[in-house]
Design a protein around this motif. Sequence first.
Motif, PDB file in Angstrom:
ATOM      1  N   LEU A 104       0.834  -1.205   0.000  1.00 12.81           N
ATOM      2  CA  LEU A 104       0.000   0.000   0.000  1.00 12.81           C
ATOM      3  C   LEU A 104       0.867   1.254   0.000  1.00 12.81           C
ATOM      4  CD1 LEU A 104      -2.900   1.127   0.162  1.00 12.81           C
ATOM      5  CD2 LEU A 104      -2.699   1.017   2.653  1.00 12.81           C
ATOM      6  N   ARG A 105       1.883   1.276   0.843  1.00 11.49           N
ATOM      7  CA  ARG A 105       2.790   2.440   0.907  1.00 11.49           C
ATOM      8  C   ARG A 105       3.488   2.672  -0.424  1.00 11.49           C
ATOM      9  NH1 ARG A 105       8.175   2.506   1.921  1.00 11.49           N
ATOM     10  NH2 ARG A 105       8.141   0.381   2.777  1.00 11.49           N
ATOM     11  N   LEU A 106       3.840   1.600  -1.118  1.00  7.78           N
ATOM     12  CA  LEU A 106       4.546   1.707  -2.386  1.00  7.78           C
ATOM     13  C   LEU A 106       3.630   1.977  -3.574  1.00  7.78           C
ATOM     14  CD1 LEU A 106       7.128  -1.207  -1.942  1.00  7.78           C
ATOM     15  CD2 LEU A 106       7.525   1.257  -1.652  1.00  7.78           C
ATOM     16  N   GLY A 107       2.327   2.038  -3.323  1.00  9.52           N
ATOM     17  CA  GLY A 107       1.383   2.328  -4.388  1.00  9.52           C
ATOM     18  C   GLY A 107       1.062   1.148  -5.281  1.00  9.52           C
ATOM     19  N   LEU A 108       1.352  -0.066  -4.809  1.00 14.97           N
ATOM     20  CA  LEU A 108       1.084  -1.262  -5.602  1.00 14.97           C
ATOM     21  C   LEU A 108      -0.372  -1.711  -5.490  1.00 14.97           C
ATOM     22  CD1 LEU A 108       4.311  -3.300  -4.740  1.00 14.97           C
ATOM     23  CD2 LEU A 108       3.907  -1.750  -6.670  1.00 14.97           C
ATOM     24  N   ILE A 109      -1.045  -1.282  -4.433  1.00 17.82           N
ATOM     25  CA  ILE A 109      -2.456  -1.579  -4.221  1.00 17.82           C
ATOM     26  C   ILE A 109      -3.130  -0.313  -3.701  1.00 17.82           C
ATOM     27  CG2 ILE A 109      -2.215  -4.058  -3.786  1.00 17.82           C
ATOM     28  CD1 ILE A 109      -2.128  -3.487  -0.831  1.00 17.82           C
ATOM     29  N   GLY A 110      -4.448  -0.320  -3.724  1.00 13.97           N
ATOM     30  CA  GLY A 110      -5.175   0.864  -3.303  1.00 13.97           C
ATOM     31  C   GLY A 110      -6.387   0.539  -2.452  1.00 13.97           C
ATOM     32  N   GLU A 111      -7.031   1.580  -1.984  1.00 10.11           N
ATOM     33  CA  GLU A 111      -8.204   1.456  -1.126  1.00 10.11           C
ATOM     34  C   GLU A 111      -9.274   0.585  -1.781  1.00 10.11           C
ATOM     35  OE1 GLU A 111     -10.401   2.172   2.373  1.00 10.11           O
ATOM     36  OE2 GLU A 111      -8.326   2.726   1.916  1.00 10.11           O
ATOM     37  N   GLY A 112      -9.802  -0.348  -0.984  1.00  6.69           N
ATOM     38  CA  GLY A 112     -10.886  -1.201  -1.446  1.00  6.69           C
ATOM     39  C   GLY A 112     -10.459  -2.460  -2.164  1.00  6.69           C
ATOM     40  N   GLU A 113      -9.182  -2.564  -2.525  1.00  3.63           N
ATOM     41  CA  GLU A 113      -8.745  -3.741  -3.278  1.00  3.63           C
ATOM     42  C   GLU A 113      -8.562  -4.945  -2.365  1.00  3.63           C
ATOM     43  OE1 GLU A 113      -6.565  -3.115  -7.254  1.00  3.63           O
ATOM     44  OE2 GLU A 113      -5.369  -2.034  -5.757  1.00  3.63           O
ATOM     45  N   ALA A 114      -8.808  -6.121  -2.938  1.00  3.39           N
ATOM     46  CA  ALA A 114      -8.571  -7.380  -2.241  1.00  3.39           C
ATOM     47  C   ALA A 114      -7.175  -7.879  -2.601  1.00  3.39           C
ATOM     48  CB  ALA A 114      -9.621  -8.413  -2.637  1.00  3.39           C
ATOM     49  N   VAL A 115      -6.477  -8.429  -1.612  1.00  6.82           N
ATOM     50  CA  VAL A 115      -5.065  -8.771  -1.773  1.00  6.82           C
ATOM     51  C   VAL A 115      -4.806 -10.185  -1.269  1.00  6.82           C
ATOM     52  CG1 VAL A 115      -2.694  -8.071  -1.288  1.00  6.82           C
ATOM     53  CG2 VAL A 115      -4.500  -6.344  -1.344  1.00  6.82           C
ATOM     54  N   LEU A 116      -4.063 -10.948  -2.062  1.00  2.11           N
ATOM     55  CA  LEU A 116      -3.530 -12.235  -1.624  1.00  2.11           C
ATOM     56  C   LEU A 116      -2.084 -11.997  -1.205  1.00  2.11           C
ATOM     57  CD1 LEU A 116      -3.439 -15.360  -1.344  1.00  2.11           C
ATOM     58  CD2 LEU A 116      -2.838 -15.440  -3.782  1.00  2.11           C
ATOM     59  N   SER A 117      -1.804 -12.095   0.076  1.00  2.00           N
ATOM     60  CA  SER A 117      -0.450 -11.898   0.598  1.00  2.00           C
ATOM     61  C   SER A 117       0.178 -13.261   0.835  1.00  2.00           C
ATOM     62  CB  SER A 117      -0.491 -11.104   1.903  1.00  2.00           C
ATOM     63  OG  SER A 117       0.816 -10.834   2.383  1.00  2.00           O
ATOM     64  N   THR A 118       1.380 -13.479   0.275  1.00  2.00           N
ATOM     65  CA  THR A 118       2.014 -14.795   0.356  1.00  2.00           C
ATOM     66  C   THR A 118       3.465 -14.684   0.792  1.00  2.00           C
ATOM     67  OG1 THR A 118       2.923 -14.865  -1.906  1.00  2.00           O
ATOM     68  CG2 THR A 118       0.603 -15.472  -1.632  1.00  2.00           C
ATOM     69  N   LEU A 119       3.970 -15.762   1.363  1.00  2.00           N
ATOM     70  CA  LEU A 119       5.386 -15.903   1.680  1.00  2.00           C
ATOM     71  C   LEU A 119       5.821 -17.319   1.321  1.00  2.00           C
ATOM     72  CD1 LEU A 119       5.574 -14.251   5.221  1.00  2.00           C
ATOM     73  CD2 LEU A 119       6.629 -13.358   3.137  1.00  2.00           C
TER      74      LEU A 119
END
Length: 235
Positions: A104-119
Amino acid sequence: MTSILAIDTSTEACSVALSRNGVISGIHEIVPRRHSQRLLAMLQDLLPEGIAADGGLDAIAYGSGPGSFTGLRIAASAVQGLCFAAALPALPVSTLACQVQTALRLGLIGEGEAVLSTLDAHIGELYWALYQIEDGLPQALTAAAASKPEQLDLAGSGTLVAIGSGLHYLEHFRAATQERLSRRHPDLLPAARDLLPLAQHALARGQVQMAEQVCPVYVRDEISWKKIAEQGPRS
C-alpha cells in the motif's frame, strides 16, 4: 503522539523502524541468514542511547509471523528482552498483513482492493492470507494458513492483487486461482516501518502483550516456541 519501535526479521529482510511524534526513521537491509549479526547493530544505530535510556517509547512492535522460523525467533527474543528491560508492552503484527501495508505504501495496491499476501515457506509450501484495504489498513478476510501451492483454494470470486515470495510457486497454482490474480508482485518483502500503522491501531485498541506473552506465530502446529520463563538455564 505515540512513539513505537518496530522490528521485523521474518524474511530475508532485516529491518527496524521508529515512529516518534509522527516522524518515521528506519533501516532496512536484505541480509539472508545474517539477522542475528545485524539486528542489534541496527537498533544501536537507530537508538544510540539505548531503549531503556530513551524513556519516550510507548511500545515495541514486531513481525510475529508467519515467516522464517529462525527469523521469527530472533525478533521474538529481541523484543522480549527489550520489553523486559524497559518495562514496555509489545505489539504483535502479522507478517502477511505488514506486507500488504508495504504494498500500500509503495502504491502497488489501493483502497478497497482485495489482496492475496504470500510468503515462500521454503519447503514446497507457501504461507498466505486474504486481505482487503479499508481506511488505509489491511483487514483480514481469512486467517493465515500454510498450504502446498497446488492446494491453494481461494473461496469467492472477483480479482485479487497478489504479492510476496509465495508467488514463486505461481505455475503450480490452480488455473482458476491464477485467473483471479489481476496484478502480481512476487519480489515484495515486508518492512518494519509498515508494522507501525497496524501497531498504532492495535495500541489504540489496547491489543498489547506483556513481555512474557511475546510469541511467534508459526501457523504450523508442530512448531513450538518456549518463552524465556520456560527455557530453563542457559549453558
